[in-house]
Design an enzyme around this catalytic site. Structure first.
Site, PDB file in Angstrom:
ATOM      1  N   THR A   7       6.380   0.310   1.913  1.00 61.08           N
ATOM      2  CA  THR A   7       7.218   1.038   2.844  1.00 61.08           C
ATOM      3  C   THR A   7       6.680   2.117   3.656  1.00 61.08           C
ATOM      4  O   THR A   7       6.152   3.185   2.931  1.00 61.08           O
ATOM      5  CB  THR A   7       8.250   1.750   1.556  1.00 61.08           C
ATOM      6  OG1 THR A   7       8.685   0.552   0.950  1.00 61.08           O
ATOM      7  CG2 THR A   7       9.323   2.375   2.433  1.00 61.08           C
ATOM      8  N   LEU A  11       0.772  -1.329   0.150  1.00 59.38           N
ATOM      9  CA  LEU A  11      -0.071   0.065  -0.104  1.00 59.38           C
ATOM     10  C   LEU A  11       0.928   1.108   0.059  1.00 59.38           C
ATOM     11  O   LEU A  11       2.034   1.462   0.469  1.00 59.38           O
ATOM     12  CB  LEU A  11      -1.066  -0.147   1.233  1.00 59.38           C
ATOM     13  CG  LEU A  11      -1.924  -1.214   1.282  1.00 59.38           C
ATOM     14  CD1 LEU A  11      -2.621  -1.518   2.710  1.00 59.38           C
ATOM     15  CD2 LEU A  11      -3.013  -1.002   0.182  1.00 59.38           C
ATOM     16  N   PRO A  12       0.162   2.351  -0.580  1.00 59.35           N
ATOM     17  CA  PRO A  12       1.085   3.573  -0.642  1.00 59.35           C
ATOM     18  C   PRO A  12       1.749   4.366   0.337  1.00 59.35           C
ATOM     19  O   PRO A  12       2.739   4.775   0.474  1.00 59.35           O
ATOM     20  CB  PRO A  12       0.148   4.667  -1.399  1.00 59.35           C
ATOM     21  CG  PRO A  12      -1.055   3.743  -1.793  1.00 59.35           C
ATOM     22  CD  PRO A  12      -0.996   2.667  -0.668  1.00 59.35           C
ATOM     23  N   LYS A  62      14.998  -0.983   5.682  1.00 59.21           N
ATOM     24  CA  LYS A  62      14.447  -0.565   4.446  1.00 59.21           C
ATOM     25  C   LYS A  62      14.982   1.076   4.202  1.00 59.21           C
ATOM     26  O   LYS A  62      15.349   1.487   3.204  1.00 59.21           O
ATOM     27  CB  LYS A  62      12.965  -0.518   4.129  1.00 59.21           C
ATOM     28  CG  LYS A  62      12.531   0.242   2.909  1.00 59.21           C
ATOM     29  CD  LYS A  62      13.075  -0.558   1.457  1.00 59.21           C
ATOM     30  CE  LYS A  62      12.607   0.129   0.207  1.00 59.21           C
ATOM     31  NZ  LYS A  62      11.223   0.029  -0.257  1.00 59.21           N
TER      32      LYS A  62
END
Length: 213
Positions: free
Chosen positions: A93, A64-65, A168
């Site tokens: 992320t 998802l965004p 990340k």
């Protein structure tokens, strides 16, 4: 395995397709009808809501965004709709604090969860060669690993909840430094009279070579 997949964009579409190729029963949802059509073409079953996709799922994967959307989806569409005990994997992320909050809340409702952001980009998502950086308990990682292996070439346990997102963002920092340094080096090379292609031909096989090039 019945796997709900929420978020079928540039990354999620290819990831869901690779789960199908690995023999999983993928129950897909996205707000975009073209994305749903592509998922059906890849062999996924599609559903009009995320809740319906999660029903009967043994695992839920999301891509998802941003963190706000991740929270909304898990609060409203996953908790209480996916069967208790399902393994939940968020590959978005997002920030570390939100990742830890979502894991804490979902696990309080009887699920196991890991944050599992990726590196590799759209081509790797389609090709099944992503790197997964996974944060969660040893038990959650053990359940997540075989699912993620169907979508990637490397599945690495970073540590407890949120450490996948920590890895990340640190990896993205390294990438940004490489990109900035590469741009500055090429600008300086041109100012000093070097042909950019010639400089690339030399640096790409020398110690200055990096992924950004």
């Amino acid at each position: 395995m019945k796997i709900a997949f929420i978020g079928l964009g540039n990354m999620g579409g290819g990831m869901a397709a690779n789960l199908v190729k690995a023999g999983h029963d993928v129950r897909a949802f996205d707000l975009s009808e073209p994305a749903l059509a592509a998922a059906r073409e890849a062999g996924c079953s599609t559903f009009p809501t995320a809740r319906e996709a999660c029903a009967e799922a043994e695992a839920v994967v999301s891509m998802l965004p941003n963190g706000a959307i991740v929270k909304a989806v898990y609060w409203d569409e996953v908790i209480g709709h996916a069967p208790e005990g399902a393994i939940l994997l968020d590959c978005s992320t997002i920030d570390v604090a939100t990742a830890r909050e979502v894991i804490e809340v979902t696990e309080a409702h009887g699920y196991q969860m890991a944050d599992a952001p990726v590196s590799g980009g759209i081509a790797a998502a389609a090709g099944g060669t992503l790197t997964f950086m996974v944060g969660g308990s040893d038990e959650a990682f053990a359940r997540a690993e075989p699912i993620l292996q169907a979508m990637g070439k490397a599945v690495i346990h970073a540590g407890g909840p949120g450490t996948g997102q920590a890895a990340k963002i640190c990896n993205n920092m390294l990438l940004a430094i490489h990109m900035i340094g590469t741009c500055e080096a090429f600008a300086m090379a041109e100012k000093l009279g070097l042909d950019p292609q010639t400089f690339y031909d030399m640096s790409s096989v020398s110690s200055g070579q990096n992924w950004s090039m």
